[in-house]
Scaffold this motif. Structure first.
Motif, PDB file in Angstrom:
ATOM      1  N   LYS A  93       0.820  -1.208   0.000  1.00 55.41           N
ATOM      2  CA  LYS A  93       0.000   0.000   0.000  1.00 55.41           C
ATOM      3  C   LYS A  93       0.857   1.262   0.000  1.00 55.41           C
ATOM      4  N   ALA A  94       1.975   1.200   0.705  1.00 52.17           N
ATOM      5  CA  ALA A  94       2.867   2.366   0.716  1.00 52.17           C
ATOM      6  C   ALA A  94       3.380   2.646  -0.694  1.00 52.17           C
ATOM      7  N   LEU A  95       3.595   1.581  -1.462  1.00 50.93           N
ATOM      8  CA  LEU A  95       4.033   1.752  -2.842  1.00 50.93           C
ATOM      9  C   LEU A  95       3.073   2.633  -3.623  1.00 50.93           C
ATOM     10  N   THR A  96       1.790   2.335  -3.503  1.00 53.74           N
ATOM     11  CA  THR A  96       0.843   3.128  -4.295  1.00 53.74           C
ATOM     12  C   THR A  96       0.811   4.584  -3.838  1.00 53.74           C
ATOM     13  N   VAL A  97       0.955   4.809  -2.533  1.00 59.25           N
ATOM     14  CA  VAL A  97       0.907   6.193  -2.050  1.00 59.25           C
ATOM     15  C   VAL A  97       2.163   6.951  -2.456  1.00 59.25           C
ATOM     16  N   PHE A  98       3.323   6.344  -2.244  1.00 58.74           N
ATOM     17  CA  PHE A  98       4.564   7.003  -2.657  1.00 58.74           C
ATOM     18  C   PHE A  98       4.549   7.267  -4.158  1.00 58.74           C
ATOM     19  N   TYR A  99       4.066   6.312  -4.910  1.00 59.77           N
ATOM     20  CA  TYR A  99       4.032   6.467  -6.360  1.00 59.77           C
ATOM     21  C   TYR A  99       3.084   7.595  -6.763  1.00 59.77           C
ATOM     22  N   ARG A 100       1.995   7.698  -6.051  1.00 62.34           N
ATOM     23  CA  ARG A 100       1.015   8.719  -6.404  1.00 62.34           C
ATOM     24  C   ARG A 100       1.464  10.123  -5.991  1.00 62.34           C
ATOM     25  N   ASP A 101       2.030  10.238  -4.774  1.00 66.93           N
ATOM     26  CA  ASP A 101       2.277  11.565  -4.202  1.00 66.93           C
ATOM     27  C   ASP A 101       3.749  11.951  -4.073  1.00 66.93           C
ATOM     28  N   GLY A 102       4.636  11.009  -4.185  1.00 65.29           N
ATOM     29  CA  GLY A 102       6.046  11.310  -3.967  1.00 65.29           C
ATOM     30  C   GLY A 102       6.510  10.891  -2.589  1.00 65.29           C
ATOM     31  N   PHE A 103       7.806  10.916  -2.366  1.00 66.31           N
ATOM     32  CA  PHE A 103       8.381  10.409  -1.119  1.00 66.31           C
ATOM     33  C   PHE A 103       8.372  11.470  -0.018  1.00 66.31           C
ATOM     34  N   HIS A 104       8.995  12.606  -0.287  1.00 65.28           N
ATOM     35  CA  HIS A 104       9.013  13.648   0.731  1.00 65.28           C
ATOM     36  C   HIS A 104       7.608  14.174   1.024  1.00 65.28           C
ATOM     37  N   ALA A 105       6.773  14.157   0.018  1.00 64.98           N
ATOM     38  CA  ALA A 105       5.434  14.725   0.193  1.00 64.98           C
ATOM     39  C   ALA A 105       4.517  13.795   0.995  1.00 64.98           C
ATOM     40  N   THR A 106       4.928  12.566   1.209  1.00 64.45           N
ATOM     41  CA  THR A 106       4.110  11.605   1.941  1.00 64.45           C
ATOM     42  C   THR A 106       4.641  11.405   3.351  1.00 64.45           C
ATOM     43  N   GLY A 107       3.869  11.801   4.331  1.00 68.40           N
ATOM     44  CA  GLY A 107       4.269  11.612   5.718  1.00 68.40           C
ATOM     45  C   GLY A 107       3.797  10.274   6.260  1.00 68.40           C
ATOM     46  N   MET A 108       4.394   9.871   7.356  1.00 73.34           N
ATOM     47  CA  MET A 108       4.024   8.590   7.958  1.00 73.34           C
ATOM     48  C   MET A 108       2.576   8.613   8.439  1.00 73.34           C
ATOM     49  N   ASP A 109       2.102   9.760   8.878  1.00 77.26           N
ATOM     50  CA  ASP A 109       0.706   9.853   9.312  1.00 77.26           C
ATOM     51  C   ASP A 109      -0.248   9.653   8.136  1.00 77.26           C
ATOM     52  N   THR A 110       0.147  10.163   6.986  1.00 71.64           N
ATOM     53  CA  THR A 110      -0.638   9.906   5.774  1.00 71.64           C
ATOM     54  C   THR A 110      -0.702   8.407   5.499  1.00 71.64           C
ATOM     55  N   LEU A 111       0.435   7.744   5.673  1.00 72.95           N
ATOM     56  CA  LEU A 111       0.459   6.298   5.435  1.00 72.95           C
ATOM     57  C   LEU A 111      -0.441   5.565   6.423  1.00 72.95           C
ATOM     58  N   VAL A 112      -0.451   6.015   7.671  1.00 75.13           N
ATOM     59  CA  VAL A 112      -1.350   5.407   8.653  1.00 75.13           C
ATOM     60  C   VAL A 112      -2.786   5.496   8.159  1.00 75.13           C
ATOM     61  N   GLN A 113      -3.144   6.690   7.720  1.00 78.06           N
ATOM     62  CA  GLN A 113      -4.510   6.898   7.263  1.00 78.06           C
ATOM     63  C   GLN A 113      -4.831   6.066   6.020  1.00 78.06           C
TER      64      GLN A 113
END
Lengths: 214, 214
Positions: A12-32
């Motif tokens: 799941k983190a793959l899809t979020v990082f891919y969609r939004d970028g690495f620095h732009a994605t915080g760990m709290d975003t990943l939790v959500q």
DNA sequence: TTATAAGTGGACAGATCTGTACAGTTTGTC
DNA sequence: GACAAACTGTACAGATCTGTCCACTTATAA
């Protein structure tokens, strides 16, 4: 089902990082977005960087497997497979969630040569080159190394063009260029390799690359 | 020297963003690296995004000017200039501070199509394509649009390869591929266009791209 | 000299960042 | 049922993020 939560997180983190970028994605975003608690995340990965590296490993495996299987399905001959790379790319570009190459993004966001994320992204490309070179050798290319490098450059350029949208048909343009290179590399005997007339259906197990794995 | 501080800010911010990335560079870092107060920054640009857009405008102008002048210096003929693109790239890649293409980075960090930063980065590539297409037309290419797109794809791929370091000579590989494309596009009459034997010296005013403008 | 513009420095608000701590809950296995 | 492992929720620390505010200094030019 021991390591399922960990795998689920990476997927799941793959899809979020891919969609939004690495620095732009915080760990709290990943939790959500993943529904996995932060405690669990930091139990599996000591830092965000370790998680990113795991994500890149997964993507490397997924992408190389997908590409190699896809071109094998599209053409039986090595020469045809080298051209089919660009048919596979075209399918990828058409996926609704396509957003360019994760490794180019990663190398862009972590631009120091020595950074683990940068290095691992470069390794992915090196493995791709190795794969293409083997096929080029099997196809009987005069200089398999050079041909593989040129095809890889065309591939990366086509991905950038597709992501940035400055070319109406990046895969097509790269494919026609690749045909010229191949004809030259194989000598004049096999100029019109007809590799694209059989458009094989996706075989089961060969899924699109961007789909939400949820 | 009215707008000097503003220009100085944009110039210096360019080198920092290019070196470290956009999200990874905070405004406080820019204060430290540029020696310009934060108050002044936010007086000239209402948001960080506006500053980034100004940086991209400057880079677009610098890069396109540099490339067009360089290839004009390297070859008198349009066909030779199309090949000389890759000689110019080679010089760029060799600069010590080379870190890839700022626009590819920007598009990677702001991946939504509609985002102003993404859109402006794509516009830079479109302008490059337009420039190459004009030269391709002057060279008498059969399909100037296609040739320009293919050369641009080779260029982008070579930049990615150079930045990620998975090719020992990306400019050379792309150049040899470009020669093949050009020979094909111009017909068999001008196959061995000898464009690279005259290696023009840098003319004054044509500086490297990555140098610290301080 | 004096009015105007431009730049400075530092404190600050409020959000978000990575990573930790801890007490409680679920889950699988004997 | 009992034990261990995995997972959860929340609060928190300390740093950093973008952007604002304000009093002060410097430069320009009539």
């Amino acid at each position: 089902m021991r390591p399922s939560k960990r795998d689920e997180l990476v997927r799941k983190a793959l899809t979020v990082f891919y969609r939004d970028g690495f620095h732009a994605t915080g760990m709290d975003t990943l939790v959500q977005e993943t529904g996995i608690s932060k405690t669990t995340m930091f139990k599996h990965f000591r830092t965000k960087e370790e998680l990113i590296l795991a994500v890149l490993r997964l993507r490397d495996e997924n992408f190389r497997n997908w590409l190699m299987r896809r071109i094998a399905d599209l053409s039986p001959s090595p020469a045809g497979q080298l051209i089919a790379v660009f048919d596979a790319l075209e399918e990828w570009f058409a996926e609704p969630d396509f957003r360019g190459c994760l490794f180019i993004k990663a190398a862009g966001e972590y631009p120091e040569e020595g950074h683990p994320i940068h290095a691992q992204s470069a390794e992915h490309k090196r493995l791709l080159k190795k794969g293409l070179e083997a096929i080029a050798r099997a196809a009987g290319a005069a200089d398999p190394n050079l041909l593989a490098r040129q095809l890889l450059i065309l591939k990366e350029g086509a991905i950038v063009a597709a992501h940035m949208g400055f070319d109406p048909d990046p895969a097509g343009a790269a494919k026609s260029a690749a045909k010229g290179l191949l004809a030259q590399a194989l000598g004049s005997c096999a100029t019109s390799e007809r590799s694209d007339e059989l458009h094989a259906e996706r075989k089961p197990g060969c899924q699109p690359l961007c789909g939400d794995p949820a």
